[in-house]
Write an enzyme that holds these catalytic residues in place. Structure first.
Site, PDB file in Angstrom:
ATOM      1  N   HIS A   1      -9.624   1.474   4.847  1.00  0.00           N
ATOM      2  CA  HIS A   1      -8.353   1.659   5.555  1.00  0.00           C
ATOM      3  C   HIS A   1      -8.536   2.653   6.701  1.00  0.00           C
ATOM      4  O   HIS A   1      -9.288   3.613   6.581  1.00  0.00           O
ATOM      5  CB  HIS A   1      -7.279   2.160   4.571  1.00  0.00           C
ATOM      6  CG  HIS A   1      -5.907   2.114   5.170  1.00  0.00           C
ATOM      7  ND1 HIS A   1      -5.455   3.083   6.036  1.00  0.00           N
ATOM      8  CD2 HIS A   1      -4.905   1.204   5.052  1.00  0.00           C
ATOM      9  CE1 HIS A   1      -4.219   2.761   6.414  1.00  0.00           C
ATOM     10  NE2 HIS A   1      -3.872   1.622   5.837  1.00  0.00           N
TER      11      HIS A   1
ATOM     12  N   ASN B   1       0.880  -1.176   0.000  1.00  0.00           N
ATOM     13  CA  ASN B   1       0.000   0.000   0.000  1.00  0.00           C
ATOM     14  C   ASN B   1       0.916   1.224   0.000  1.00  0.00           C
ATOM     15  O   ASN B   1       1.451   1.601   1.037  1.00  0.00           O
ATOM     16  CB  ASN B   1      -0.885  -0.045   1.257  1.00  0.00           C
ATOM     17  CG  ASN B   1      -1.710   1.213   1.419  1.00  0.00           C
ATOM     18  OD1 ASN B   1      -1.790   2.045   0.508  1.00  0.00           O
ATOM     19  ND2 ASN B   1      -2.345   1.359   2.580  1.00  0.00           N
ATOM     20  N   TRP B   2       1.083   1.810  -1.183  1.00  0.00           N
ATOM     21  CA  TRP B   2       2.048   2.922  -1.300  1.00  0.00           C
ATOM     22  C   TRP B   2       1.500   4.226  -0.739  1.00  0.00           C
ATOM     23  O   TRP B   2       2.225   5.214  -0.663  1.00  0.00           O
ATOM     24  CB  TRP B   2       2.458   3.107  -2.768  1.00  0.00           C
ATOM     25  CG  TRP B   2       3.219   1.946  -3.335  1.00  0.00           C
ATOM     26  CD1 TRP B   2       3.498   0.764  -2.715  1.00  0.00           C
ATOM     27  CD2 TRP B   2       3.799   1.846  -4.646  1.00  0.00           C
ATOM     28  NE1 TRP B   2       4.214  -0.064  -3.556  1.00  0.00           N
ATOM     29  CE2 TRP B   2       4.407   0.583  -4.745  1.00  0.00           C
ATOM     30  CE3 TRP B   2       3.852   2.711  -5.753  1.00  0.00           C
ATOM     31  CZ2 TRP B   2       5.075   0.156  -5.894  1.00  0.00           C
ATOM     32  CZ3 TRP B   2       4.507   2.289  -6.904  1.00  0.00           C
ATOM     33  CH2 TRP B   2       5.116   1.027  -6.960  1.00  0.00           C
ATOM     34  N   LYS B   3       0.213   4.248  -0.405  1.00  0.00           N
ATOM     35  CA  LYS B   3      -0.420   5.459   0.146  1.00  0.00           C
ATOM     36  C   LYS B   3      -0.135   6.656  -0.763  1.00  0.00           C
ATOM     37  O   LYS B   3      -0.058   6.487  -1.981  1.00  0.00           O
ATOM     38  CB  LYS B   3       0.041   5.684   1.592  1.00  0.00           C
ATOM     39  CG  LYS B   3      -0.177   4.427   2.446  1.00  0.00           C
ATOM     40  CD  LYS B   3       0.015   4.639   3.921  1.00  0.00           C
ATOM     41  CE  LYS B   3      -0.229   3.309   4.643  1.00  0.00           C
ATOM     42  NZ  LYS B   3      -0.109   3.418   6.105  1.00  0.00           N
TER      43      LYS B   3
ATOM     44  N   GLY C   1       2.232   2.274  10.789  1.00  0.00           N
ATOM     45  CA  GLY C   1       3.211   3.340  10.643  1.00  0.00           C
ATOM     46  C   GLY C   1       3.903   3.723  11.934  1.00  0.00           C
ATOM     47  O   GLY C   1       4.561   4.759  12.015  1.00  0.00           O
TER      48      GLY C   1
ATOM     49  N   GLU D   1      -6.814   5.027   7.728  1.00  0.00           N
ATOM     50  CA  GLU D   1      -6.541   6.443   7.407  1.00  0.00           C
ATOM     51  C   GLU D   1      -7.754   7.068   6.729  1.00  0.00           C
ATOM     52  O   GLU D   1      -8.055   8.244   6.939  1.00  0.00           O
ATOM     53  CB  GLU D   1      -5.283   6.543   6.528  1.00  0.00           C
ATOM     54  CG  GLU D   1      -4.027   6.285   7.351  1.00  0.00           C
ATOM     55  CD  GLU D   1      -2.882   5.657   6.584  1.00  0.00           C
ATOM     56  OE1 GLU D   1      -2.897   5.667   5.345  1.00  0.00           O
ATOM     57  OE2 GLU D   1      -1.965   5.143   7.253  1.00  0.00           O
TER      58      GLU D   1
ATOM     59  N   GLU E   1      -5.679  -4.774  10.518  1.00  0.00           N
ATOM     60  CA  GLU E   1      -4.652  -3.767  10.751  1.00  0.00           C
ATOM     61  C   GLU E   1      -4.946  -3.027  12.055  1.00  0.00           C
ATOM     62  O   GLU E   1      -5.738  -2.065  12.064  1.00  0.00           O
ATOM     63  CB  GLU E   1      -4.632  -2.755   9.602  1.00  0.00           C
ATOM     64  CG  GLU E   1      -4.382  -3.378   8.249  1.00  0.00           C
ATOM     65  CD  GLU E   1      -3.770  -2.367   7.279  1.00  0.00           C
ATOM     66  OE1 GLU E   1      -2.657  -2.616   6.817  1.00  0.00           O
ATOM     67  OE2 GLU E   1      -4.403  -1.339   7.019  1.00  0.00           O
TER      68      GLU E   1
ATOM     69  N   SER F   1       3.138  -2.153  10.422  1.00  0.00           N
ATOM     70  CA  SER F   1       4.582  -2.222  10.670  1.00  0.00           C
ATOM     71  C   SER F   1       5.184  -3.598  10.369  1.00  0.00           C
ATOM     72  O   SER F   1       6.139  -4.026  11.020  1.00  0.00           O
ATOM     73  CB  SER F   1       4.921  -1.782  12.097  1.00  0.00           C
ATOM     74  OG  SER F   1       4.521  -0.432  12.293  1.00  0.00           O
TER      75      SER F   1
ATOM     76  N   GLY G   1       2.716  -1.077   4.345  1.00  0.00           N
ATOM     77  CA  GLY G   1       2.797   0.350   4.047  1.00  0.00           C
ATOM     78  C   GLY G   1       4.245   0.786   3.865  1.00  0.00           C
ATOM     79  O   GLY G   1       4.837   0.619   2.801  1.00  0.00           O
ATOM     80  N   GLY G   2       4.845   1.312   4.932  1.00  0.00           N
ATOM     81  CA  GLY G   2       6.200   1.871   4.854  1.00  0.00           C
ATOM     82  C   GLY G   2       7.203   0.953   4.161  1.00  0.00           C
ATOM     83  O   GLY G   2       7.980   1.397   3.301  1.00  0.00           O
TER      84      GLY G   2
HETATM   85  P1  PGA Z   1       2.617   0.259   7.732  1.00  0.00           P
HETATM   86  O1  PGA Z   1       1.188   0.499   7.050  1.00  0.00           O
HETATM   87  O2  PGA Z   1       3.159  -1.017   7.158  1.00  0.00           O
HETATM   88  O3  PGA Z   1       3.422   1.470   7.346  1.00  0.00           O
HETATM   89  O4  PGA Z   1       2.389   0.166   9.198  1.00  0.00           O
HETATM   90  C1  PGA Z   1       0.306  -0.568   6.816  1.00  0.00           C
HETATM   91  C2  PGA Z   1      -0.956  -0.039   6.193  1.00  0.00           C
HETATM   92  O5  PGA Z   1      -1.372   1.072   6.523  1.00  0.00           O
HETATM   93  O6  PGA Z   1      -1.587  -0.719   5.352  1.00  0.00           O
END
Ligand code: PGA
Length: 256
Positions: free
Chosen positions: A96, A10-12, A174, A98, A168, A214, A235-236
């Site tokens: 998600h 997930n490159w956001k 994050g 966010e 999640e 994470s 994500g990251g």
């Molecule tokens: P993260 O994000 O790996 O940076 O914790 C995961 C996500 O939001 O899907």
């Protein structure tokens, strides 16, 4: 029942189209010709055309980070399932945390998007998970059960094999804090039990439940070796070839 691991990046809101093209070339050359583990990348909309071109002939699937539930029309700023399918998109991340936190989405409002995603022949990756306050109040299982029931209302039994769930925990996204292997397994097995109540045991056994929060190349193996953890939403660590492909490799090692 063997479920194929899915490792989805997930490159956001990261990477321009040209940066995305470079990253996906690297991922493609490293893990794009194997099909033991399903790999997917979910870039921002502005990169999707470029990434779709780069992925031609590779086993890597393309995913989107959102979709609107209507087919077309006067909906400024929105994108339909058909527009995504035209770019050979397979997956759509929905619900998600966010989007829940910053854009007011709820399990109920996401339900429409989930239904139109499957109706549009795309596979939803439906994200659920508790906040730290909910975990401290021991509400985790109730929270995820409600998110599943509301988000999947009217979801047809016949579409179940196209559904992916991502657990999640909000406090792990994050933050560098990951659920322990046991914590993840406890919630994943509860999610599968809840899915079995809705769709039956056999169907629940086919649904992939990803862990997100994470996950990195160092902790992936422990999480992915849990019986109900069928992959990761990253994500990251999905923003560099080395860390993302390290996670794919951890999944491949578990299949070897
Ligand atoms: P993260 O994000 O790996 O940076 O914790 C995961 C996500 O939001 O899907």
């Amino acid at each position: 029942m063997s479920r194929k691991y899915l490792i989805a990046g997930n490159w956001k809101m990261n990477k321009t189209a040209s940066e995305s093209g470079l990253l996906v070339q690297q991922i493609h050359s490293s893990v794009g010709s194997q099909s033991t583990v399903q790999v997917a990348v979910c870039p921002p909309f502005t990169s999707m055309g470029k990434v779709s071109e780069e992925l031609e002939g590779s086993q890597i699937a393309l995913g989107a980070q959102n979709v609107y539930h209507e087919a077309s029309g006067a909906y400024t700023g929105e994108v339909s399932a058909e527009m995504l399918r035209d770019l050979y998109v397979t997956y759509v991340i929905l619900g998600h945390s966010e989007r829940r936190q910053y854009f007011g989405e709820t399990s109920k409002s996401v339900n429409n998007k989930i239904l139109s995603t499957v109706a549009g022949n795309l596979k939803p990756i439906y994200c659920i998970g508790e906040t730290i306050e909910q975990r401290e109040r021991n509400e985790t299982l109730d929270v995820v059960r409600t998110q599943i029931r509301e988000g999947l209302e009217n979801f047809s039994d016949s579409e179940v094999e196209n559904l992916v769930i991502a657990y999640e925990p909000v406090w792990a996204i994050g933050t560098g804090k990951t659920a322990t292997d046991d914590m993840a397994q406890e919630v994943h097995s509860f999610i599968r039990k809840t899915l079995a109540e809705l769709f039956g045991e056999n169907a629940a056994e086919t649904i992939r439940i990803l862990y997100g929060g994470s996950m990195n190349a160092g902790n992936a193996s422990g999480l992915l070796s849990q019986p109900d953890v069928d992959g990761g939403l990253i994500g990251g660590a999905s923003l560099s070839q080395k860390s993302f492909c390290g996670i794919v490799q951890a999944a491949l090692d578990l299949e070897a």
